[in-house]
Every structure is written in structure tokens, then in C-alpha cells.
Scaffold this motif. Sequence first.
Motif, PDB file in Angstrom:
ATOM      1  N   GLN A 123      -4.480   3.019  -1.927  1.00 45.82           N
ATOM      2  CA  GLN A 123      -5.613   3.048  -0.636  1.00 45.82           C
ATOM      3  C   GLN A 123      -5.562   4.276  -0.052  1.00 45.82           C
ATOM      4  O   GLN A 123      -4.653   4.675   0.300  1.00 45.82           O
ATOM      5  N   THR A 166       0.896  -1.155  -0.044  1.00 43.62           N
ATOM      6  CA  THR A 166       0.020   0.016  -0.036  1.00 43.62           C
ATOM      7  C   THR A 166       0.927   1.217   0.058  1.00 43.62           C
ATOM      8  O   THR A 166       1.991   1.161   0.722  1.00 43.62           O
ATOM      9  N   THR A 171     -10.092  -0.680   1.445  1.00 46.35           N
ATOM     10  CA  THR A 171      -9.983  -0.762   0.216  1.00 46.35           C
ATOM     11  C   THR A 171     -11.530  -0.803  -0.610  1.00 46.35           C
ATOM     12  O   THR A 171     -12.111  -1.476  -0.078  1.00 46.35           O
TER      13      THR A 171
END
Length: 153
Positions: A112, A4, A117
Motif C-alpha cells: 500500500q 501492510t 488501497t
Amino acid sequence: MTLTITGTALIRAAALTLLAAPMMASCAPGGATEAGAAALSPKQAEQLDKQLAGKVPGEPVQCLPSYRTTETIRISDNILLYRAGGKLVYRNDLKGSCPGLARDSDIMVVRQFGSSTCEGDFFHLVDRSSGIRGPTCVFGPFVPYRKPAGDAG
């Protein structure tokens, strides 16, 4: 593996995407947009059936909190599963094909915002050995599959 990213890395990634988009479009497999391209192979269908066996689908949810899942399972270039325990699996049918996702060798880099998500969020693939960025893909809704109440398995 899932990574991420946030902040300035997103700005750099967006700039690289704009520069590389014409080149990446020419690399897309020819069959990815043809009707029936989303069909599962027998092996993929077997894996999907095994993961969802005994579970019933619920109402789709728009977002999936990151802390709820313990494993990401790549079924095909169109389908991801997120395991949230033995009795709960979320199925995500992507909005379009994500060429190479089923190989399960590339790293998924998820864009994200916050701790969830969500449907419509983007992710892209990065080749594990060369570091070359692959296609950008879009999550669809997350459909929970649960074991029925009273099912001990």
C-alpha cells in the motif's frame, strides 16, 4: 489477518519475488486459468448473498481509504468484501484469480502506498505456519453496496 508493508521491506520482497517467480509458477493449480474457474461454490454464493443482502451496488471507486473498513471477508479466490459498517460493504473482484485466498488461513500482505488501497495495487499471501510466500494478487475496482435510504436494517 492483513499486514501492510513499506520501505526497504518492499525492496527485499521484490528481490525474493524475482528469485522465486519461476518456482512459484510451477506450483499454481492447473484449473486456475481455465474458463469457469471463477465460479462460486454453493457455500461461497450463499456467503456472498448473505453479506450483500438488501444492499444495492453503486458506482465503482478506484481507492478505498484504510480507515473506512472494519473487516475483510474472503468469499473466493477472486472476490473480497470490505465491511465499512452495517449498511456499507465494498466488493472487490480481483484482476485474476488468487489461488488460496478463499482458504482464509494465509496472511494477506498488502503493498500500500499512502492511506488507501487502490485498484491495481498488489498483495500476496503468506502461509501462517511456514512463512512461505504464496501468489501475488491484484485488486480490481471497489464497488460499494449500500442499504437503500430509509432502510432501517
